[in-house]
Write an enzyme that holds these catalytic residues in place. Structure first.
Site, short mmCIF file in Angstrom:
data_model
loop_
_atom_site.label_atom_id
_atom_site.label_comp_id
_atom_site.label_asym_id
_atom_site.label_seq_id
_atom_site.Cartn_x
_atom_site.Cartn_y
_atom_site.Cartn_z
N ARG A 44 0.85 -1.20 0.00
CA ARG A 44 0.00 0.00 0.00
C ARG A 44 0.87 1.24 0.00
NH1 ARG A 44 -4.44 -1.67 4.63
NH2 ARG A 44 -5.01 -3.64 3.63
N SER A 144 -7.74 -1.55 1.15
CA SER A 144 -8.74 -1.82 2.18
C SER A 144 -9.43 -0.55 2.66
CB SER A 144 -8.09 -2.59 3.33
OG SER A 144 -9.06 -3.01 4.24
N HIS A 145 -9.22 -0.21 3.94
CA HIS A 145 -9.92 0.92 4.54
C HIS A 145 -9.15 2.23 4.41
CE1 HIS A 145 -7.22 -1.18 7.18
NE2 HIS A 145 -6.96 -0.02 7.72
N ASP A 327 -16.02 -1.80 4.97
CA ASP A 327 -14.87 -0.99 4.57
C ASP A 327 -14.74 -1.00 3.04
OD1 ASP A 327 -13.91 -3.57 4.18
OD2 ASP A 327 -11.88 -3.09 4.81
N ASP A 329 -12.98 -2.53 0.75
CA ASP A 329 -12.97 -3.78 -0.02
C ASP A 329 -13.96 -4.82 0.53
OD1 ASP A 329 -11.37 -4.14 2.24
OD2 ASP A 329 -10.13 -5.67 1.26
N ASP A 331 -14.42 -6.47 3.34
CA ASP A 331 -14.16 -7.61 4.22
C ASP A 331 -14.41 -7.28 5.70
OD1 ASP A 331 -11.93 -6.01 4.36
OD2 ASP A 331 -10.46 -7.61 4.01
N ARG A 332 -14.44 -6.00 6.03
CA ARG A 332 -14.69 -5.64 7.44
C ARG A 332 -16.16 -5.33 7.69
NH1 ARG A 332 -9.80 -1.83 9.71
NH2 ARG A 332 -8.14 -3.33 9.23
N THR A 396 -2.01 -10.93 14.70
CA THR A 396 -2.90 -10.11 13.87
C THR A 396 -2.68 -10.44 12.40
OG1 THR A 396 -2.97 -8.33 15.46
CG2 THR A 396 -3.38 -7.74 13.17
N GLU A 423 -11.37 -10.88 14.45
CA GLU A 423 -10.33 -9.98 14.94
C GLU A 423 -10.98 -8.71 15.48
OE1 GLU A 423 -6.45 -10.07 12.53
OE2 GLU A 423 -8.02 -10.04 11.02
N SER A 425 -10.17 -5.90 14.84
CA SER A 425 -10.13 -4.85 13.81
C SER A 425 -11.34 -4.96 12.87
CB SER A 425 -8.83 -4.95 13.02
OG SER A 425 -8.63 -6.26 12.54
N LYS A 436 -11.79 -12.62 5.61
CA LYS A 436 -12.92 -12.19 6.43
C LYS A 436 -14.01 -11.68 5.49
CE LYS A 436 -10.47 -7.92 7.63
NZ LYS A 436 -9.06 -8.22 7.40
C1 G6P Z 1 -6.00 -6.01 7.68
C2 G6P Z 1 -5.88 -7.50 7.80
C3 G6P Z 1 -6.39 -7.95 9.13
C4 G6P Z 1 -5.71 -7.21 10.24
C5 G6P Z 1 -5.86 -5.74 10.02
C6 G6P Z 1 -5.20 -4.87 11.08
O1 G6P Z 1 -7.34 -5.65 7.65
O2 G6P Z 1 -6.59 -8.14 6.78
O3 G6P Z 1 -6.26 -9.32 9.27
O4 G6P Z 1 -6.25 -7.53 11.47
O5 G6P Z 1 -5.36 -5.40 8.76
O6 G6P Z 1 -3.88 -4.73 10.85
P1 G6P Z 1 -2.99 -3.66 11.60
O7 G6P Z 1 -1.63 -4.24 11.44
O8 G6P Z 1 -3.19 -2.34 10.93
O9 G6P Z 1 -3.46 -3.61 13.04
ZN ZN Z 2 -10.60 -4.50 4.10
#
Ligand code: G6P
Ligand code: ZN
Length: 609
Positions: A44, A144-145, A327, A329, A331-332, A396, A423, A425, A436
């Protein structure tokens, strides 16, 4: 229609250039570019960085070389490409196709308009098409987010043949390749593919000896079909159709919008008013497409809460019974009830406790395995213990769950093991795919609500809050909060972590405020399936009363360092406190133990979840 229609003809040798025409690969000289190490979920960087000459090309070539080195024959099977629709997606997709062809890929499945959510990609790889060989992998174009747009982030990640994120040995190899790269392959004459409409294109070499097939597929079909096989849609519809039930799903202008419309409007017959921000935009409308109390502002206000999760005065305006957000993409997920926030850790625990309301688990002989990441609260541990599920604590990152789901050894050789993971997150999901799945989590919650209401003796709606409170009453409450300090100086953040690492022995046994540190360490994970070891996964302070303080540096920060501070305190009976008050003492202890202010110059988090 998802099923690709292209004919597969014989394999062709593209190594001789004669007569290849549009399929002729060119080798372009390049040199390594620093900083292309994939993080927790792919590479990223700012769009401007990705647009620099050879930046994307170098990374993509490094990835193709690593994929081939892993033993995958990319001339067989298909390559899936799609993304969250963020700025630079369309250009990147054409580059990926041109480089894919030059590297030997013959079949592509591209999400219509370049859109595919991360869970949908995983579902597509796992399903495959009956007439075409199954996909060998996918490039997902997402950060992602992280915010999108010309001045924001772009990202790319690779998923493997079972739909799972590339394992660390592969991402390490991709990175190593980026440090030695000398050239990349691309088909410069390859035509631009129209990704705006579903359909099939066949591109032939001039001499007719080789062909490449590209299928632009409906973005939602495979994933939605899978979800329909998991949940009882008619039970969910029964809930949604109740006059006293209403819901809002905020896709935050990310990729999930079309999926939400498909499921809730087309299939479940709901009005468009269920959808909020469900039109994908390449800059997420200037927002930060992360489903939490801070960034999902619009939904949080509609649900009658402020960014701390506290009730606000709604002046008598009606509030929906159920709120969800996704989010960029898809997945969240975030789950809200009427003026009620469900923490992701509690959400996981409640879903696990009620897994048998979901046909997928019921019909597979019931749930067997449960996993959470280390910083996720222990709420789910209590359920796993009670219901006799095997429990795993991983670092994580969703990728750690895949090995567990696919293991037969961990479950006495069972052919198949129903599994739920989550998770803190805002990620929840199961073994139906290897990512996810935001939509899955929302449907899981609606299944639980539908079931509770069907079985309820009263006519009054059983709410999200009722379900969570009943859960706490049974298991106790794990008060939990995560504080993020974004955009911090990376050197100073690392120095803070190093200091805690150096003091683990000194801190163990120490009394801090009303707490006593039973153990302080840096979390190390040994994968129970393949024995691989992941070190430095977070500083932990485990208190004698079961409370925990954890510090980690984010692996997904776009720029600078993000320090995450996780606070958890278990209360067996006092379940009605305000979380911030219940945790105040432990938060003070955490700030002092880390000397956060000394290192970072602030004690004010940018985000609290
Ligand atoms: C992404 C991954 C997750 C992870 C999250 C937080 O979304 O797919 O599996 O929990 O990042 O990561 P970070 O390192 O930012 O806490
Ligand atoms: Zn995502």
């Amino acid at each position: 229609k998802f099923v690709p229609t292209g004919e597969v003809t014989g394999e062709h040798d593209l190594t001789s250039n004669a007569g290849l025409g549009k399929l002729k690969p060119t080798s372009v000289s390049t040199a390594p570019i620093a900083g292309q190490k994939p993080g927790t979920s792919g590479l990223r960087k700012k769009v401007a960085e990705f647009k620099k000459e050879n930046y994307l090309n170098n990374f993509v070539q490094a990835a193709f070389d690593a994929i081939k080195a892993s033993g995958t024959d990319i001339s067989k099977g298909s390559l899936v490409i799609g993304g969250d629709g963020r700025y630079f997606n369309p250009e990147a997709i054409q580059i990926l196709i041109q480089m894919g062809v030059a590297n030997g890929v013959r079949r592509f499945w591209i999400g219509q308009d370049g859109l595919l959510s991360t869970p949908a990609v995983s579902a597509i790889i796992r399903e495959g098409g009956p007439r075409w060989q199954k996909a060998f992998g996918a490039f997902i174009l997402t950060a992602s987010h992280n915010p999108g747009g010309p001045t924001e982030d772009f990202g790319i990640k690779y998923n493997c043949e079972h739909g799972e994120p590339a394992p660390e040995r592969m991402t390490d190899e991709i990175y190593a390749n980026t440090t030695t790269i000398k050239s990349y392959k691309i088909c410069k004459e390859f035509p631009n593919i129209d990704i705006g409409a579903a359909g099939h294109s066949k591109i032939m070499s001039d001499d007719g000896s080789a062909e490449v097939n590209i299928e632009v597929i409906d973005s939602t079909e495979a994933h939605v079909k899978l979800l329909k096989s998991i949940f009882d849609f008619s039970a969910i519809r029964g809930l949604l159709d109740r006059p006293d039930f209403s819901m809002v799903y905020d896709a935050m202008h990310g990729v999930n919008g079309p999926y939400v419309k498909k499921v809730f409007c087309d299939i479940l017959g709901q009005d468009l008013s269920v959808t909020l921000n469900c039109v994908p935009k390449d800059d997420f409308n200037g927002g930060h497409a992360d489903p939490n109390l801070t960034y999902a502002k619009e939904l949080v206000a509609v649900m009658g809460l402020n960014r701390k999760g506290e009730k606000i005065d709604m002046g008598g305006r009606p509030i929906p019974s159920f709120g969800a957000a996704a989010d960029g993409d898809g997945d969240r997920n975030m789950i809200l009830g009427t003026q009620f926030f469900v923490s992701p850790s509690d959400s996981l625990a409640v879903i696990v406790a009620n897994a048998d309301t979901i046909p997928f688990f019921r019909t597979q002989g019931g749930l067997k395995g449960v996993a959470r990441s280390m910083p996720t609260s222990g709420a789910v541990d209590l359920v796993a213990k009670d219901l006799n599920y095997s429990l795993f604590e991983t670092p994580t990152g969703w990728k750690y769950f895949g090995n567990l789901m696919d293991s037969k050894e961990l479950f006495d050789g069972a052919e198949y093991t129903p599994f739920i993971c989550g998770e803190e997150s805002f990620g929840t999901g199961s073994d139906h795919i290897r990512e996810k799945d935001g939509l899955w989590a929302v449907l899981a919650w609606l299944s639980i609500l539908a079931h509770a209401n069907t079985n309820s003796l009263s006519d009054t709606l059983v709410t999200v809050e009722d379900i969570v409170k009943a859960h706490w009453a049974k298991y106790g409450r794990n008060y939990y909060s995560r504080w993020d300090f974004e955009n911090m100086n990376a050197t100073k953040a690392n120095a803070m972590m190093d200091k805690m690492r150096a003091e683990t022995d000194a801190n163990t046994g120490k009394t801090v405020g009303k707490y006593s540190i039973e153990k302080s360490d840096d979390f190390v994970y040994v994968d129970p399936v393949d024995g691989s070891v992941a070190k430095k996964q977070g500083m932990r302070f485990l208190m004698t009363d079961g409370s925990r303080i954890i510090f980690r540096l984010s692996g997904t920060a776009g720029s600078g360092a993000t320090v995450r501070m996780y606070i958890e305190q278990y209360e067996p009976t006092k379940i009605d406190m305000v979380a911030s008050e219940a945790l105040a003492d432990l938060i003070r202890v955490a700030l002092d133990l880390s000397d956060l202010k000394g290192f970072l110059g602030t004690e004010e988090p940018t985000v609290i979840t």
